[in-house]
Design an enzyme around this catalytic site. Sequence first.
Site, PDB file in Angstrom:
ATOM      1  N   HIS A   1       0.728  -1.135   0.029  1.00 32.81           N
ATOM      2  CA  HIS A   1      -0.056   0.017   0.029  1.00 32.81           C
ATOM      3  C   HIS A   1       0.731   1.299  -0.059  1.00 32.81           C
ATOM      4  O   HIS A   1       0.497   2.266   0.738  1.00 32.81           O
ATOM      5  CB  HIS A   1      -0.929   0.070   1.169  1.00 32.81           C
TER       6      HIS A   1
ATOM      7  N   HIS B   1      -9.510   2.259   0.441  1.00 33.42           N
ATOM      8  CA  HIS B   1      -9.397   1.276   1.707  1.00 33.42           C
ATOM      9  C   HIS B   1     -10.560   1.305   2.561  1.00 33.42           C
ATOM     10  O   HIS B   1     -10.301   1.042   3.691  1.00 33.42           O
ATOM     11  CB  HIS B   1      -8.053   0.982   1.970  1.00 33.42           C
TER      12      HIS B   1
ATOM     13  N   GLU C   1     -11.500  -3.364  -2.921  1.00 39.09           N
ATOM     14  CA  GLU C   1     -10.543  -2.626  -3.406  1.00 39.09           C
ATOM     15  C   GLU C   1     -10.384  -2.703  -4.822  1.00 39.09           C
ATOM     16  O   GLU C   1      -9.909  -3.457  -5.099  1.00 39.09           O
ATOM     17  CB  GLU C   1      -9.406  -2.617  -2.488  1.00 39.09           C
TER      18      GLU C   1
END
Length: 387
Positions: free
Chosen positions: A140, A213, A351
């Site tokens: 991420h 997210h 996501e």
Amino acid sequence: MKKYISSPFIALLIGGLSFFACQQPAEKKAPAPTSAMEKSSFGTLPDGRSADLFTLRNAQGMAVKITNYGSTIVSCTAPDRAGKYADMVLGCDSLAGYLRGVPYFGAFIGRYGNRIAKGKFSLDGTIYSLATNNIGNALHGGIKGFDKVLWTAEPMQGDEPALKLTYLSKDGEEGYPGNLKVEVVYTLLKDNSLKLDYTATTDKKTVLNLTNHSYFNLANAGQGDILGHELVLNASTFLPVDSTLIPTGERRPVAGTVFDFTQPTAIGARVNDAKDQQIKFGGGYDHCWVLTDSSKTLKLAATVHEPTTGRVMEVLTTEPAVQFYCGNFLDGTVVGKGGVAYAYRTGLCLETQHYPDSPNHPAFPSTVLAPGTTYRSTTIYRFSVKN
Ligand code: BGC
């Protein structure tokens, strides 16, 4: 608190006032709810800069709160089948909560959604080493991803409340090449949809995989787990992973496996299937589903239905895949809104994105962004009820 009222409302107001100047109303009616945006303070960063909170409201009464810290969705309310509103996303009441550390609640994820193996990839013969933050892999965006930076926010003109957030990620940030200008516009539509429009440009070839997210719990965030939520994923294959959650490169058909969500299925029905090695690796569902419709047009990727409240969320996207993560790493240690400790599997993430670790898999759709081209991606979360 600053208020931004959309222009059609002002036009209506002027029209209404001139009408009423000539005629006496027979009876007084309550004013119709209008779409609007409010701005308030969300807290101060250790370096003294302040973060803001923007509330987007539509005429139906749905409200979405977004902070420019991490371009984060803080809350999102929609009615149940009885018309009762509840907050459907996990998050914190103020900036302080996010600064204490949260597992990407509502956050903008970049530069690269999900993992890049060993934090390494090569582009045109140059090997890039990224900040690693997940058992040797880059997850991420790295140690300080786009979820932990302050974005510039600008409310936009229009008949639906919209907030533009921009960020300049400097060449070399977290190891990624190129000065990257990234922008997202969050628009709350009249039909109770929240639309996310992403764009980005770079001055050097780079890789990019942006997503949001948010952890959803359509029953009411913080109250109970999401195992009873029924899910449909419009995907006939998924990407198996190794024990560190890096895709092996295989695209496996979901048919006959516990990964088949082509028909509405409760998340809890098969999430603990101990016989499935992929479930063991993920600690439950934590995988990328490849959408059957691989076109770049907006298409329905997923539908979630929460039977006790009737709330439904549809996820539409221009992306080719969706990472479905069912909160396997939530363990009650993170305390969020209203002092609630978010327990195991109390939120689910859908996501929308390209595949994890694509820079190391030439057979996966490319995530390379070159100078002179513009990255564009749209995702919509659409809320409704089913009786
Ligand atoms: C990943 C999980 C990870 C989580 C972070 C998800 O997108 O797939 O493996 O733990 O994000 O909270």
